[in-house]
Motif scaffolding. Structure first.
Motif, PDB file in Angstrom:
ATOM      1  N   VAL B  50      10.771  48.731  -3.720  1.00 23.36           N
ATOM      2  CA  VAL B  50      11.636  47.551  -3.805  1.00 23.36           C
ATOM      3  C   VAL B  50      10.785  46.315  -3.559  1.00 23.36           C
ATOM      4  O   VAL B  50      10.368  46.045  -2.436  1.00 23.36           O
ATOM      5  N   ASP B  51      10.522  45.609  -4.639  1.00 23.47           N
ATOM      6  CA  ASP B  51       9.699  44.394  -4.568  1.00 23.47           C
ATOM      7  C   ASP B  51      10.582  43.251  -4.089  1.00 23.47           C
ATOM      8  O   ASP B  51      11.583  42.924  -4.737  1.00 23.47           O
ATOM      9  N   VAL B  52      10.216  42.639  -2.965  1.00 19.61           N
ATOM     10  CA  VAL B  52      11.075  41.596  -2.375  1.00 19.61           C
ATOM     11  C   VAL B  52      10.582  40.185  -2.676  1.00 19.61           C
ATOM     12  O   VAL B  52      11.122  39.210  -2.154  1.00 19.61           O
ATOM     13  N   LYS B  53       9.571  40.062  -3.534  1.00 16.75           N
ATOM     14  CA  LYS B  53       8.986  38.734  -3.757  1.00 16.75           C
ATOM     15  C   LYS B  53       9.878  37.821  -4.609  1.00 16.75           C
ATOM     16  O   LYS B  53       9.596  36.649  -4.747  1.00 16.75           O
ATOM     17  N   ARG B  54      10.945  38.376  -5.189  1.00 17.77           N
ATOM     18  CA  ARG B  54      11.846  37.509  -5.968  1.00 17.77           C
ATOM     19  C   ARG B  54      13.045  37.056  -5.141  1.00 17.77           C
ATOM     20  O   ARG B  54      13.970  36.428  -5.667  1.00 17.77           O
ATOM     21  N   ILE B  55      13.043  37.401  -3.857  1.00 17.79           N
ATOM     22  CA  ILE B  55      14.181  37.030  -3.012  1.00 17.79           C
ATOM     23  C   ILE B  55      13.858  35.703  -2.325  1.00 17.79           C
ATOM     24  O   ILE B  55      12.901  35.615  -1.550  1.00 17.79           O
ATOM     25  N   ALA B  56      14.629  34.677  -2.645  1.00 22.06           N
ATOM     26  CA  ALA B  56      14.308  33.311  -2.188  1.00 22.06           C
ATOM     27  C   ALA B  56      14.185  33.258  -0.667  1.00 22.06           C
ATOM     28  O   ALA B  56      13.237  32.681  -0.129  1.00 22.06           O
ATOM     29  N   GLU B  57      15.121  33.882   0.026  1.00 22.75           N
ATOM     30  CA  GLU B  57      15.142  33.773   1.482  1.00 22.75           C
ATOM     31  C   GLU B  57      13.885  34.395   2.101  1.00 22.75           C
ATOM     32  O   GLU B  57      13.434  33.986   3.171  1.00 22.75           O
ATOM     33  N   ILE B 133      11.307  35.957  16.640  1.00 21.32           N
ATOM     34  CA  ILE B 133      12.463  36.846  16.468  1.00 21.32           C
ATOM     35  C   ILE B 133      12.523  37.244  14.993  1.00 21.32           C
ATOM     36  O   ILE B 133      12.456  36.379  14.114  1.00 21.32           O
ATOM     37  N   ALA B 134      12.623  38.519  14.754  1.00 19.91           N
ATOM     38  CA  ALA B 134      12.755  38.996  13.376  1.00 19.91           C
ATOM     39  C   ALA B 134      14.238  39.100  13.021  1.00 19.91           C
ATOM     40  O   ALA B 134      15.029  39.600  13.809  1.00 19.91           O
ATOM     41  N   THR B 135      14.559  38.604  11.818  1.00 18.75           N
ATOM     42  CA  THR B 135      15.902  38.821  11.286  1.00 18.75           C
ATOM     43  C   THR B 135      15.855  40.062  10.409  1.00 18.75           C
ATOM     44  O   THR B 135      15.058  40.124   9.466  1.00 18.75           O
ATOM     45  N   VAL B 136      16.655  41.042  10.771  1.00 22.84           N
ATOM     46  CA  VAL B 136      16.631  42.336  10.091  1.00 22.84           C
ATOM     47  C   VAL B 136      17.978  42.547   9.425  1.00 22.84           C
ATOM     48  O   VAL B 136      19.019  42.305  10.043  1.00 22.84           O
ATOM     49  N   GLN B 137      17.974  42.966   8.173  1.00 20.83           N
ATOM     50  CA  GLN B 137      19.245  43.278   7.519  1.00 20.83           C
ATOM     51  C   GLN B 137      19.237  44.714   7.032  1.00 20.83           C
ATOM     52  O   GLN B 137      18.241  45.194   6.476  1.00 20.83           O
ATOM     53  N   GLY B 138      20.354  45.389   7.303  1.00 18.01           N
ATOM     54  CA  GLY B 138      20.499  46.766   6.860  1.00 18.01           C
ATOM     55  C   GLY B 138      21.885  47.020   6.335  1.00 18.01           C
ATOM     56  O   GLY B 138      22.668  46.072   6.179  1.00 18.01           O
ATOM     57  N   PRO B 139      22.193  48.255   6.075  1.00 17.84           N
ATOM     58  CA  PRO B 139      23.519  48.583   5.539  1.00 17.84           C
ATOM     59  C   PRO B 139      24.642  48.099   6.460  1.00 17.84           C
ATOM     60  O   PRO B 139      25.752  47.820   6.002  1.00 17.84           O
ATOM     61  N   ASN B 140      24.367  47.983   7.763  1.00 17.08           N
ATOM     62  CA  ASN B 140      25.419  47.541   8.689  1.00 17.08           C
ATOM     63  C   ASN B 140      25.312  46.057   9.021  1.00 17.08           C
ATOM     64  O   ASN B 140      25.745  45.614  10.076  1.00 17.08           O
ATOM     65  N   GLY B 162      17.079  51.965   5.547  1.00 18.91           N
ATOM     66  CA  GLY B 162      17.661  50.911   4.717  1.00 18.91           C
ATOM     67  C   GLY B 162      17.451  49.515   5.256  1.00 18.91           C
ATOM     68  O   GLY B 162      17.769  48.540   4.580  1.00 18.91           O
ATOM     69  N   GLU B 163      16.905  49.391   6.465  1.00 22.66           N
ATOM     70  CA  GLU B 163      16.737  48.045   7.029  1.00 22.66           C
ATOM     71  C   GLU B 163      15.467  47.368   6.510  1.00 22.66           C
ATOM     72  O   GLU B 163      14.447  48.012   6.317  1.00 22.66           O
ATOM     73  N   ILE B 164      15.581  46.061   6.343  1.00 23.98           N
ATOM     74  CA  ILE B 164      14.469  45.249   5.848  1.00 23.98           C
ATOM     75  C   ILE B 164      14.278  44.068   6.797  1.00 23.98           C
ATOM     76  O   ILE B 164      15.260  43.460   7.235  1.00 23.98           O
ATOM     77  N   VAL B 165      13.023  43.757   7.127  1.00 33.14           N
ATOM     78  CA  VAL B 165      12.742  42.516   7.865  1.00 33.14           C
ATOM     79  C   VAL B 165      12.806  41.369   6.863  1.00 33.14           C
ATOM     80  O   VAL B 165      12.043  41.342   5.898  1.00 33.14           O
ATOM     81  N   VAL B 166      13.749  40.444   7.104  1.00 30.95           N
ATOM     82  CA  VAL B 166      13.998  39.362   6.151  1.00 30.95           C
ATOM     83  C   VAL B 166      13.132  38.142   6.458  1.00 30.95           C
ATOM     84  O   VAL B 166      12.559  37.531   5.566  1.00 30.95           O
ATOM     85  N   SER B 167      13.059  37.786   7.735  1.00 27.35           N
ATOM     86  CA  SER B 167      12.310  36.584   8.112  1.00 27.35           C
ATOM     87  C   SER B 167      11.949  36.635   9.591  1.00 27.35           C
ATOM     88  O   SER B 167      12.428  37.493  10.335  1.00 27.35           O
ATOM     89  N   PHE B 168      11.096  35.708   9.977  1.00 29.61           N
ATOM     90  CA  PHE B 168      10.763  35.499  11.389  1.00 29.61           C
ATOM     91  C   PHE B 168      11.241  34.119  11.782  1.00 29.61           C
ATOM     92  O   PHE B 168      11.126  33.176  11.001  1.00 29.61           O
ATOM     93  N   THR B 169      11.703  34.004  13.003  1.00 28.46           N
ATOM     94  CA  THR B 169      12.018  32.676  13.527  1.00 28.46           C
ATOM     95  C   THR B 169      11.104  32.393  14.703  1.00 28.46           C
ATOM     96  O   THR B 169      11.039  33.172  15.663  1.00 28.46           O
ATOM     97  N   LEU B 170      10.364  31.294  14.562  1.00 28.79           N
ATOM     98  CA  LEU B 170       9.491  30.849  15.646  1.00 28.79           C
ATOM     99  C   LEU B 170      10.243  29.750  16.379  1.00 28.79           C
ATOM    100  O   LEU B 170      10.643  28.762  15.757  1.00 28.79           O
ATOM    101  N   PRO B 171      10.449  29.901  17.685  1.00 30.57           N
ATOM    102  CA  PRO B 171      11.342  28.988  18.403  1.00 30.57           C
ATOM    103  C   PRO B 171      10.825  27.547  18.426  1.00 30.57           C
ATOM    104  O   PRO B 171       9.635  27.311  18.255  1.00 30.57           O
TER     105      PRO B 171
END
Lengths: 724, 288
Positions: B50-57, B133-140, B162-171
């Protein structure tokens, strides 16, 4: 030395390479060819049992799976041509070859072949082998002795004895080995990455019972070789050719980077014991150099570890002794500066240790021991520029400002150290032929069946012909890398250029003479009637006084089919002199005192290597050689699992070589030498010399920085770790 | 070996659905600098890529109320060229930029570096020290996870199927903050860390008011060394405090012996790198 533009023209094939138009072996397609992938033994010793290729053969694209049962027998003692029998002698040995319509299909097929093995006991470590005396050490005698070194050592005013070790190294040219073999009845065409077009033609013809002229070997461009594309590549080259014959179709085998750790030779590891005796004022009285290195279970190869020891420094009493022990590991082979690199590490480290025993400047110690003649063969030098190398290198480097005491120089976290070493390498030559011709269009063509490893052979062939003829470099075309051409030399032992130079120059001079005679005898020429010796050729014009004619017009009129002269040159059978290139290497290192990190910050080297044909290419060769020395000193080690007998980490992420950021400032000096006695046109060879002495200069600099003597290469951070 | 399917979805939801449907055979492809190498070496054989490079976020950098959000598939080269991120988090940016070569930087991402779960990953100690902090998205759905909780061991993560690390947040950074990352490798560039150390400090009137210290390549996962942070907080970063922090780092090490470095060496070096990274972070904190 000044880099004169006319002596360092643009690299002949530069534009082709930049545009991607220079096609390397693996880029040349052959109609209807198949692709090979290899199934490798995971065991270092055993016997192949049942091979189940059923699953592989069911995959799309798989044409055939070949094992030792299907391959023709090839009688070639001393080398292990794979798939000739069921015995496994090292981990990584090919046990089956999968031929498929695409490389990916072949790889997939190879992964699906199931092989049963009977495991056998293996010798995996050098210390477990039984030492024996090899027949030769490289191109030199295994052992040597002059005087009475044992007595001299006992009686020496100062004596030291130390053990040095060096690691197994792999060559790793950028371009992997590749062969495309194409049979046409009893004729064979082989496109391959070879350092030895003609030697491989002959050996392949012998293997398959062919006439040499029915075998054509082509190797137009090479992405490096360093010894890994000569004899080291031969067994697998032959295997692929045999497989193509069985398949009845052209076959390409391109090795993977992983396979380049096991199938294409290696620089053997060494254990070297060096004993030195000297007078208090620093004259060497005795040298004993004994070494042990591994060879394979099936072949015998010993690097010439003691060459430098035998000749570099003056000493009346010298004994050298080399032993091998067999291990279940891949076959060692020559790698750049084969024995002279590791051997000089031991010798030149020991010299530095002796200097500290004597409290004598290491350069001064060497200056007191310059050899007036070659004591090993008791012959005069053709020339020996070592003293001038010491002078030029030391002056440029600023050696005189070096404090003797280790640990004297610091900058922040870094301890700074300065070390040096001397170098020499034999001036080898072999027979070579070459042809130089000119066409009616005025273009010159040099034809010589040698090959260009990327070091500039195309360029110097063109330069030699242009200069000897009086034509411009831009008017010369070069053909090389093909066994249809006049027989050219092997690229190895720093001998290719020294071998073809006299042949090219003789052919070009012969052609020049024929052109002048034509002009003299041609009534239609403005030069008619003038004696050839009163004519000259420059920039494509024949001139005499105020009369002239373009060479191209003369050729077009008198020899519209063109003219070609052919010549050969061979080395003297028994020369009455000894010929070596010499050098001196000066290194500055910076060692992080808390981390043990070593970085080479400066390398100055001066070389006396006869006539330099192209200063820019020569500098690149010396820099390349020095980089190999940096790798040997600080990074490179092929690590073998002591229990499994496999290479640990088979990628360039695991096998560390120096990268650009590791490069020091290079300061290269070339001492001009007049070498009228050398039949090579004065050329001595330069490819190896830069790797000799360099590791010792770096290790000596590390000692000077830290006070720690590291006798085991590569130098690791742990060697320099200070206790908290 | 099996054929791998390739998909390049345009949204995280789609990517998660694909991963969830792959029954454990799916692998996320960002730059591919680990995955493709592992596939070629025969170490992994995913059924679905699953290539995630086309996902804007996942490929954007944005600032929200002082915090930086960095898509997990943003390349090292893009991070290198991002002036705002570099000013706020120079240590994190430097750590990400140490991965591989210039060419690799054009592909490789911090998300890939984290999910490859190498104990020696360069970006991870810096991210952990930063409190990312990593934002993780999965089936739930989505969850927020401190970066240090993602690696579970060499090559293993705590991500659920099924979980994917979507982004990191640096405080958001308080005034007087600075971070740094240092690593040791045997040569000058392009190698795997023998030891890595990330430090993030906040200084007020010459006193350290907050600190986070993380070590790489000295244990099965990147370590958040709380003892080292404790030694620094409240101090003026005097020699005694820094030596105590270095001792805490050495004590936290649980390295292995391998051909890149010995246990003794890695342990000693952890302390040395801590001291040097603190000096750099403190200098940056003073000028912020």
């Amino acid at each position: 030395m000044m880099l004169r533009e006319d002596r360092s023209p643009r690299r002949y094939e530069a534009a082709l390479k930049v545009r991607g138009a220079a096609r390397f072996t693996a880029e040349i397609p052959v109609a209807s060819m198949l692709h090979a992938a290899l199934v490798l033994s995971p065991l270092p010793s055993g016997r192949v049992g049942r091979i189940d290729a059923g699953e592989a053969l069911a995959l799309p694209g798989i044409v055939r799976v070949l094992t030792h049962a299907e391959m023709p027998r090839i009688d070639r003692p001393g080398v292990l041509i794979p798939l000739q029998g069921p015995d496994v002698h090292h981990a990584g040995q090919p046990v089956a070859l999968v031929a498929a319509t695409t490389p990916a299909a072949a790889r997939r097929g190879a992964a699906s072949v199931e092989v049963a093995y009977e495991r056998r006991p293996a010798i995996l470590n050098l210390a477990d082998g039984e030492p024996f005396a090899p027949k030769t050490a490289g191109r030199t005698a295994t052992d040597s002795r002059r005087g009475d070194p044992e007595t001299a050592l006992r009686q020496a005013e100062v004596a030291i004895g130390r053990r040095y070790t060096t690691a197994t190294n792999n060559h790793h040219p950028m371009e992997p080995q590749c062969v495309t073999a194409q049979w046409d009845g009893e004729r064979l065409t082989v496109l391959t990455t070879t350092q030895a077009v003609f030697a491989h033609r002959l050996a392949i013809a012998e293997c398959f019972g062919l006439r040499p002229e029915d075998v054509r070997i082509v190797s137009h461009y090479l992405g490096g070789g360093f010894g890994a594309k000569g004899g080291a590549w031969f067994p697998h080259l032959v295997m692929a050719i045999a497989a193509a014959r069985v398949l009845g179709r052209p076959l390409r085998l391109e090795l993977t980077r992983e396979q380049m750790f096991t199938l294409t030779g290696r620089r053997q590891e060494t254990v070297q014991d060096l004993k030195l005796g000297a007078t208090k004022d620093g004259r060497l009285t005795a040298i004993v150099h004994e070494s042990l290195a591994p060879t394979s279970m099936f072949g015998e190869y010993a690097d010439a570890l003691a060459t430098v020891t035998r000749v570099l420094h003056a000493c009346p009493n010298v004994a050298t002794r080399q032993r091998l022990a067999r291990v279940n590991a891949p076959q060692p082979n020559p790698a750049r500066a084969p024995g002279e690199g590791p051997g000089s590490f031991a010798l030149e480290s020991a010299l530095d240790e002796l200097a500290y025993e004597l409290d004598l400047d290491p350069l001064e110690l060497r200056l007191r021991n310059i050899a007036a003649h070659d004591q090993h063969v008791d012959l005069p030098w053709s020339s020996n520029g070592l003293r001038e190398c010491y002078r030029a290198g030391a002056a440029s480097f600023g050696w005189a400002r070096r404090p003797m005491r280790p640990g004297s120089l610091r900058e922040g976290h870094q301890a700074i150290g300065i070390g040096m070493a001397a170098a020499c390498y034999p001036a080898y030559r072999m027979a070579s032929e070459a042809a130089v011709g000119i066409g009616a269009d005025g273009r010159v063509k040099v034809r010589c069946g040698t090959q260009d490893m990327g070091s500039g052979t195309y360029t110097v062939l063109a330069q030699l012909a242009a200069e000897a003829l009086g034509m411009s470099y831009a008017e010369v075309d070069v053909e090389l890398g093909d066994s249809l051409l006049p027989e050219g030399p092997y690229s190895g032992g720093s001998m290719a250029t020294a071998s073809f130079t006299p042949a090219v120059e003789t052919a070009a001079r012969d052609l020049r003479g024929r052109l002048l005679a034509l002009a003299s005898a041609d009534a239609a020429s403005p030069l008619a009637g003038i004696a050839p010796e009163r004519m000259s050729i420059a920039d494509g014009m024949i001139r005499s006084g105020n009369r002239s004619e373009p060479v191209s017009e003369l050729v077009a009129r008198r020899a519209p089919q063109g003219l070609e002269a052919r010549a050969g040159a061979a080395p003297e059978a028994r020369p009455d002199f000894s010929a070596f290139g010499f050098g001196a290497v000066f290194a500055e290192v910076r060692v992080d005192s808390d981390l043990g990190e070593v970085r080479v910050s400066r390398l100055t080297a001066a070389y006396a290597a006869g006539r330099i044909l192209n200063p820019l290419l020569a500098r690149s060769q010396f820099v390349g050689g020095l980089i190999w020395g940096v790798g040997m000193a600080l990074h490179e080690a092929t690590v073998m699992d002591p229990h499994l007998g496999r290479v640990v980490g088979t990628s360039l992420a695991d096998y560390l070589i120096p990268v650009h950021a590791d490069m020091p400032a290079f300061d290269i000096h070339m001492v001009e030498e007049d070498e009228p006695r050398l039949g090579s046109g004065g050329v001595k060879g330069i490819g190896m010399l830069g790797t000799v002495g360099t590791a010792a200069a770096i290790a000596n600099a590390v000692f000077h920085a830290t006070g720690r003597r590291v006798r085991d290469l590569p130098i690791r951070v742990e060697h320099l770790l200070r206790p908290d | 070996m099996m054929e791998a399917q390739y998909r390049a979805p345009g949204s995280v939801d789609e990517a998660v659905a694909l991963m969830a449907g792959a029954g454990g055979k799916g692998r996320v492809l960002a730059g591919g600098t680990d995955l493709l190498v592992q596939m070629r070496a025969g170490m992994v054989a995913p059924g679905l890529i699953v290539d995630v490079k086309r996902i804007a976020e996942m490929t954007a950098i944005s600032q929200i109320a002082g915090a930086w959000r960095v898509g997990a598939a943003v390349t090292g080269a893009e991070i290198h060229d991002h002036a705002g991120l570099k000013k706020a988090w120079p240590g994190v940016v430097e750590a990400i930029n140490l991965i591989g070569s210039k060419q690799v930087q054009g592909r490789a991402s911090a998300g890939g570096n984290l999910c490859n779960a190498s104990p020696a990953a360069d970006s991870v100690p810096a991210l952990v020290a930063a409190g990312a902090i990593a934002t993780v998205q999965g089936p739930n759905g989505r969850r927020e996870v401190p970066v240090e909780q993602i690696p579970a061991g060499p090559g293993k993560t705590s991500l659920k199927p099924g979980e994917i690390v979507v982004s990191f947040t640096l405080p958001a950074r308080p005034a007087g903050s600075g971070d740094a990352y240092l690593r040791l490798i045997p040569r000058t560039e392009m190698d795997i860390a023998v030891v890595g150390c990330g430090v993030n400090l906040t200084m007020k009137d010459g006193t350290c008011t907050a600190a986070r210290v993380a070590l790489g390549a000295v244990a099965p996962t990147v370590l958040l060394v709380e003892g080292a942070a404790k030694a620094l907080v409240g101090s003026k970063l005097d020699d005694k405090a820094i030596e105590a922090a270095a001792a805490a780092c050495r004590a936290a090490c649980k390295p292995i012996d391998d051909k890149r470095g010995t246990i003794v060496y890695r342990t000693k070096i952890a302390g040395v790198l801590l001291k040097r990274a603190v000096a750099i972070a403190a200098e940056r904190a003073r000028s912020n």
